[in-house]
Design a protein around this motif. Structure first.
Motif, PDB file in Angstrom:
ATOM      1  N   SER A 131      10.514 -50.678 -19.068  1.00  0.00           N
ATOM      2  CA  SER A 131      10.625 -50.090 -17.720  1.00  0.00           C
ATOM      3  C   SER A 131       9.735 -48.859 -17.620  1.00  0.00           C
ATOM      4  CB  SER A 131      12.075 -49.728 -17.387  1.00  0.00           C
ATOM      5  OG  SER A 131      12.581 -48.774 -18.322  1.00  0.00           O
ATOM      6  N   ARG A 174       6.153 -54.939 -15.995  1.00  0.00           N
ATOM      7  CA  ARG A 174       7.168 -54.130 -15.311  1.00  0.00           C
ATOM      8  C   ARG A 174       6.923 -52.624 -15.509  1.00  0.00           C
ATOM      9  NH1 ARG A 174      10.600 -56.982 -12.788  1.00  0.00           N
ATOM     10  NH2 ARG A 174      12.023 -55.241 -12.414  1.00  0.00           N
ATOM     11  N   LEU A 229      10.205 -48.970  -9.137  1.00  0.00           N
ATOM     12  CA  LEU A 229       9.186 -49.990  -9.401  1.00  0.00           C
ATOM     13  C   LEU A 229       8.579 -50.563  -8.119  1.00  0.00           C
ATOM     14  CD1 LEU A 229       7.690 -51.580 -11.572  1.00  0.00           C
ATOM     15  CD2 LEU A 229       9.544 -53.263 -11.538  1.00  0.00           C
TER      16      LEU A 229
END
Length: 245
Positions: A131, A174, A229
């Motif tokens: 992440s 990601r 994100l």
């Protein structure tokens, strides 16, 4: 919001970088701070409970050494990178045709090449986190075309373009990549900026007045969080409405 997330901030010894470090520390981040100004940087690191890394963004060997330190820190993962380190040679008074070639090259080496190399060094660790977030500190001077500081404007425009390209390359892993574009802030780092330019900003913002670093560090903290994100690839002009994007 950032508890358990390991984040590196470059250019953290003073000005906006130091304020970013303080905000991220308050939100529980595990911080690594990097700067060429070792004494000031260590003072901010001591204040925020961070680890300090001496870093010269103009020197590829220094960046490689910082990457080695990163890889050995904690669990060998990195959740966030704030590319704040930069130089602003000539702000406020040099016409484009009077900029020295050495000065131009130095700005590009630090602000553009240094950001690229720092991002390259950090990316394997950002991928490992699952992440990762990258926040590039650009400038709204590249949005409105500020005169008489072309090397700096060009370097910050390059950061905006790099942000968009990196967002597409790193999205499959990601990793979110965003940029913030503040105007002139009230820090010790902007004391040399001519008063006329400070007035231009203070009077031209939709929310008039000066802008303190603390007004944008909360935005940066959010962009480093897992929930940011969906904003990847965006350039956010966090300048109290001096420039609309």
């Amino acid at each position: 919001m950032l508890k358990g997330r390991t984040i590196l901030v470059t250019g953290a010894a003073r000005g906006l970088g130091a304020e970013i470090a303080r905000r991220l520390a308050a939100q529980g981040a595990d911080l690594l701070l990097a700067d060429i100004a070792e004494e000031e940087g260590r003072a901010v690191a001591d204040e925020t409970g961070a680890r300090f890394i001496t870093l010269d963004l103009g020197d590829p060997a220094s960046i490689d050494a910082a990457g080695t330190v990163l890889a050995g820190h904690g669990k060998g993962v990195l959740h966030g990178l704030v590319n704040n380190g930069a130089i602003a040679t000539g702000i406020g008074g040099i016409p484009f045709d009077e900029i020295g070639i050495d000065s131009w090259d130095r700005v590009m080496q630090v602000n553009v090449r240094g950001t690229w190399l720092m991002t390259r060094a950090a990316t394997p660790l950002l991928k490992a986190s699952g992440s990762g977030r990258i926040v590039n500190i650009a400038s709204d001077t590249a949005l409105w075309g500020a005169p008489r500081l072309m090397s700096y404007v060009a370097s910050k425009g390059a950061l905006m373009s790099m942000t968009r390209s990196l967002a597409r390359e790193l999205g499959p892993d990601r990793i979110g990549v965003t940029a913030v574009a503040p105007g002139i802030l009230t820090t010790e780092s902007t004391g040399y900026v001519p008063e006329a330019r400070h007035r231009l900003y203070a009077e031209g913002r939709a929310v008039p007045g000066e802008q303190a670093p603390g007004e944008i560090t909360e935005v940066i903290a959010f962009l480093l969080s897992e929930g940011a994100l969906t904003l990847t690839g965006q350039v956010l002009p966090v300048n109290n409405g001096f420039v609309f994007n």
